[in-house]
Design a protein around this motif. Sequence first.
Motif, PDB file in Angstrom:
ATOM      1  N   GLU A   1      -6.823   5.480   2.650  1.00 53.47           N
ATOM      2  CA  GLU A   1      -6.065   5.085   1.481  1.00 53.47           C
ATOM      3  C   GLU A   1      -4.710   5.794   1.474  1.00 53.47           C
ATOM      4  OE1 GLU A   1      -8.333   5.171  -2.138  1.00 53.47           O
ATOM      5  OE2 GLU A   1     -10.186   4.615  -1.104  1.00 53.47           O
ATOM      6  N   TYR A   2      -3.895   5.494   0.449  1.00 54.53           N
ATOM      7  CA  TYR A   2      -2.499   5.909   0.479  1.00 54.53           C
ATOM      8  C   TYR A   2      -2.075   6.558  -0.835  1.00 54.53           C
ATOM      9  CZ  TYR A   2      -2.441   2.756   4.468  1.00 54.53           C
ATOM     10  OH  TYR A   2      -2.724   2.136   5.654  1.00 54.53           O
ATOM     11  N   ALA A   3      -1.114   7.459  -0.745  1.00 55.01           N
ATOM     12  CA  ALA A   3      -0.477   8.026  -1.927  1.00 55.01           C
ATOM     13  C   ALA A   3       0.694   7.142  -2.340  1.00 55.01           C
ATOM     14  CB  ALA A   3       0.012   9.445  -1.638  1.00 55.01           C
ATOM     15  N   VAL A   4       1.126   7.290  -3.577  1.00 53.58           N
ATOM     16  CA  VAL A   4       2.281   6.556  -4.102  1.00 53.58           C
ATOM     17  C   VAL A   4       3.419   7.559  -4.303  1.00 53.58           C
ATOM     18  CG1 VAL A   4       3.191   5.114  -5.957  1.00 53.58           C
ATOM     19  CG2 VAL A   4       0.770   4.936  -5.299  1.00 53.58           C
ATOM     20  N   ILE A   5       4.501   7.383  -3.565  1.00 52.04           N
ATOM     21  CA  ILE A   5       5.633   8.310  -3.654  1.00 52.04           C
ATOM     22  C   ILE A   5       6.874   7.466  -3.935  1.00 52.04           C
ATOM     23  CG2 ILE A   5       6.837  10.235  -2.540  1.00 52.04           C
ATOM     24  CD1 ILE A   5       4.512  10.502  -0.630  1.00 52.04           C
ATOM     25  N   GLU A   6       6.997   6.997  -5.169  1.00 43.10           N
ATOM     26  CA  GLU A   6       8.080   6.089  -5.527  1.00 43.10           C
ATOM     27  C   GLU A   6       8.886   6.564  -6.733  1.00 43.10           C
ATOM     28  OE1 GLU A   6       6.461   2.177  -5.938  1.00 43.10           O
ATOM     29  OE2 GLU A   6       5.899   2.041  -3.816  1.00 43.10           O
ATOM     30  N   MET A   7       8.543   7.725  -7.295  1.00 44.28           N
ATOM     31  CA  MET A   7       9.329   8.242  -8.408  1.00 44.28           C
ATOM     32  C   MET A   7      10.758   8.516  -7.927  1.00 44.28           C
ATOM     33  SD  MET A   7       9.035   8.833 -11.634  1.00 44.28           S
ATOM     34  CE  MET A   7       7.253   8.859 -11.842  1.00 44.28           C
ATOM     35  N   GLY A   8      11.724   8.045  -8.667  1.00 43.04           N
ATOM     36  CA  GLY A   8      13.113   8.151  -8.245  1.00 43.04           C
ATOM     37  C   GLY A   8      13.613   6.921  -7.533  1.00 43.04           C
ATOM     38  N   GLY A   9      12.689   5.953  -7.305  1.00 44.50           N
ATOM     39  CA  GLY A   9      13.086   4.692  -6.700  1.00 44.50           C
ATOM     40  C   GLY A   9      12.766   4.605  -5.223  1.00 44.50           C
ATOM     41  N   VAL A  10      12.692   3.373  -4.737  1.00 47.19           N
ATOM     42  CA  VAL A  10      12.466   3.124  -3.314  1.00 47.19           C
ATOM     43  C   VAL A  10      13.808   2.777  -2.680  1.00 47.19           C
ATOM     44  CG1 VAL A  10      10.081   2.429  -3.646  1.00 47.19           C
ATOM     45  CG2 VAL A  10      11.873   0.713  -3.822  1.00 47.19           C
ATOM     46  N   GLY A  11      13.782   2.360  -1.424  1.00 45.96           N
ATOM     47  CA  GLY A  11      15.042   2.041  -0.757  1.00 45.96           C
ATOM     48  C   GLY A  11      15.614   3.246  -0.047  1.00 45.96           C
ATOM     49  N   PRO A  12      16.927   3.287   0.133  1.00 48.24           N
ATOM     50  CA  PRO A  12      17.553   4.369   0.912  1.00 48.24           C
ATOM     51  C   PRO A  12      17.197   5.748   0.378  1.00 48.24           C
ATOM     52  CG  PRO A  12      19.132   2.618   0.496  1.00 48.24           C
ATOM     53  CD  PRO A  12      17.913   2.288  -0.318  1.00 48.24           C
ATOM     54  N   ILE A  13      16.986   6.668   1.290  1.00 48.50           N
ATOM     55  CA  ILE A  13      16.673   8.061   0.945  1.00 48.50           C
ATOM     56  C   ILE A  13      17.984   8.794   0.717  1.00 48.50           C
ATOM     57  CG2 ILE A  13      15.649  10.206   1.774  1.00 48.50           C
ATOM     58  CD1 ILE A  13      13.754   8.474   3.480  1.00 48.50           C
ATOM     59  N   GLY A  14      18.104   9.437  -0.438  1.00 50.76           N
ATOM     60  CA  GLY A  14      19.336  10.160  -0.737  1.00 50.76           C
ATOM     61  C   GLY A  14      19.152  11.100  -1.901  1.00 50.76           C
ATOM     62  N   ASP A  15      20.196  11.827  -2.228  1.00 52.38           N
ATOM     63  CA  ASP A  15      20.136  12.812  -3.299  1.00 52.38           C
ATOM     64  C   ASP A  15      19.971  12.125  -4.657  1.00 52.38           C
ATOM     65  OD1 ASP A  15      20.586  14.641  -1.304  1.00 52.38           O
ATOM     66  OD2 ASP A  15      22.703  14.946  -1.785  1.00 52.38           O
ATOM     67  N   ARG A  16      19.354  12.861  -5.598  1.00 51.31           N
ATOM     68  CA  ARG A  16      19.182  12.368  -6.954  1.00 51.31           C
ATOM     69  C   ARG A  16      19.601  13.460  -7.929  1.00 51.31           C
ATOM     70  NH1 ARG A  16      18.380   8.541  -4.119  1.00 51.31           N
ATOM     71  NH2 ARG A  16      16.797   6.887  -4.335  1.00 51.31           N
ATOM     72  N   ASP A  17      20.340  13.072  -8.960  1.00 49.09           N
ATOM     73  CA  ASP A  17      20.749  14.020  -9.998  1.00 49.09           C
ATOM     74  C   ASP A  17      19.763  13.981 -11.157  1.00 49.09           C
ATOM     75  OD1 ASP A  17      23.091  15.162  -8.849  1.00 49.09           O
ATOM     76  OD2 ASP A  17      24.134  13.271  -9.200  1.00 49.09           O
TER      77      ASP A  17
END
Length: 400
Positions: free
Chosen positions: A356-372
């Motif tokens: 099975e799998y974990a869900v790691i989507e907090m902060g959005g999916v798509g390109p990986i980058g910095d978040r403020d």
Amino acid sequence: MYHDPEIYALEQERIFKGKAWNILCLEAEIPNPGDFQICHVGDTPVVVNRDEDGKVYAFVNRCAHRGAEIVREPRGNGTDHTCIYHAWCYSRKGELTGVPFRRGANGKGGMPASFEPKQHNLQTLKVESFKGCLFGSFDHDIEPLEEYLGPLMVDHVGGLLDKPIKILGYQRQRIKANWKLYPENIKDAYHGSLLHEFNRTFGLSRLTQVAGGYMDEKHRHSILFQFSGSDSDEVALRAYREAGVQRGELMKLNDYDMVRIIPENDKGMSTRVINLFPNGFFHQIANTLAMRKLRTLGVDEFELTWTLFGYEDDTPEMTEHRLNQANMVGPAGLISMEDGEALELVHRTTKTAQNEYAVIEMGGVGPIGDRDTRVNEVTVRGFWAYYSQLMGIAPEGAEQ
């Protein structure tokens, strides 16, 4: 990914013994010629020591004769290192300098004439220092250390180590969970004020504060940060109640000095938690400072060593303040104790759910980058992106 022993064995070769700089120790821990300390790179035992020329050398702590552990004290001072089993002796550089009865006894036995001591030196690591923090790599062709760290880490780790430091003490902790859960936890900006009630009650870390999670360009290193006082108790209380999370209104301190922040860094950040891939961590939580090192112990356990430090020019009052605030961290820390428990819960229950799998989507999916914001797990995705490249398992089209 957490439970397969074949994956774990591959990690030792491709990550810890691969193209990575691993934290060994601080130069302040071995200041004098002859000083040594033992540590681990992954699960490989390593000796770090300073020679008479002032240079630092590191080698695998395993005798070339029969594989016994050579140095057994955690730290000390010595002119050489002798294996207890058959007394083979090595220099501080890991060179074989003595083999008892090499030419036999009473004209009998001994090593063959073809035996050449230089061919049986210990395996060495490449060693570089950054601001007094010693790193080692099994890859002697690895990129220079500062390039590996990148500008973000040079700035923030360099800022924490920009003055001569003094060691204040150590803590050690074993957690019965896979090692990768710890860098995940350190990079997970989202849990800090949900799991840690102390954080949100006393305003050290709240999701309502000015905060963020930043990475180097390869997404291997990260820093989580926030600014205490950038929200208010009223705003935080309302936000957490609306989210279904109660603040600990009944939690009080007899001595609020523990959460008092004395400004001392030019960025004004009240908390910085840094991960240096693969085994190193630094924190500045209020005024308590520490380096953490991770040692792998198989798929089901890892060990953390916490090295608490201050600065040589600290006043006695500041040293006392740092040590008082150190009650927040470590295996029994008012904040950190909950991390170990959470990771063991994950490891224990995922054993029966390995497909099975974990869900790691907090902060959005798509390109990986910095978040403020700290409502964010993108830095965790960054870890897995870089990990998958080193392990050769990155799917086609994955962000590099």
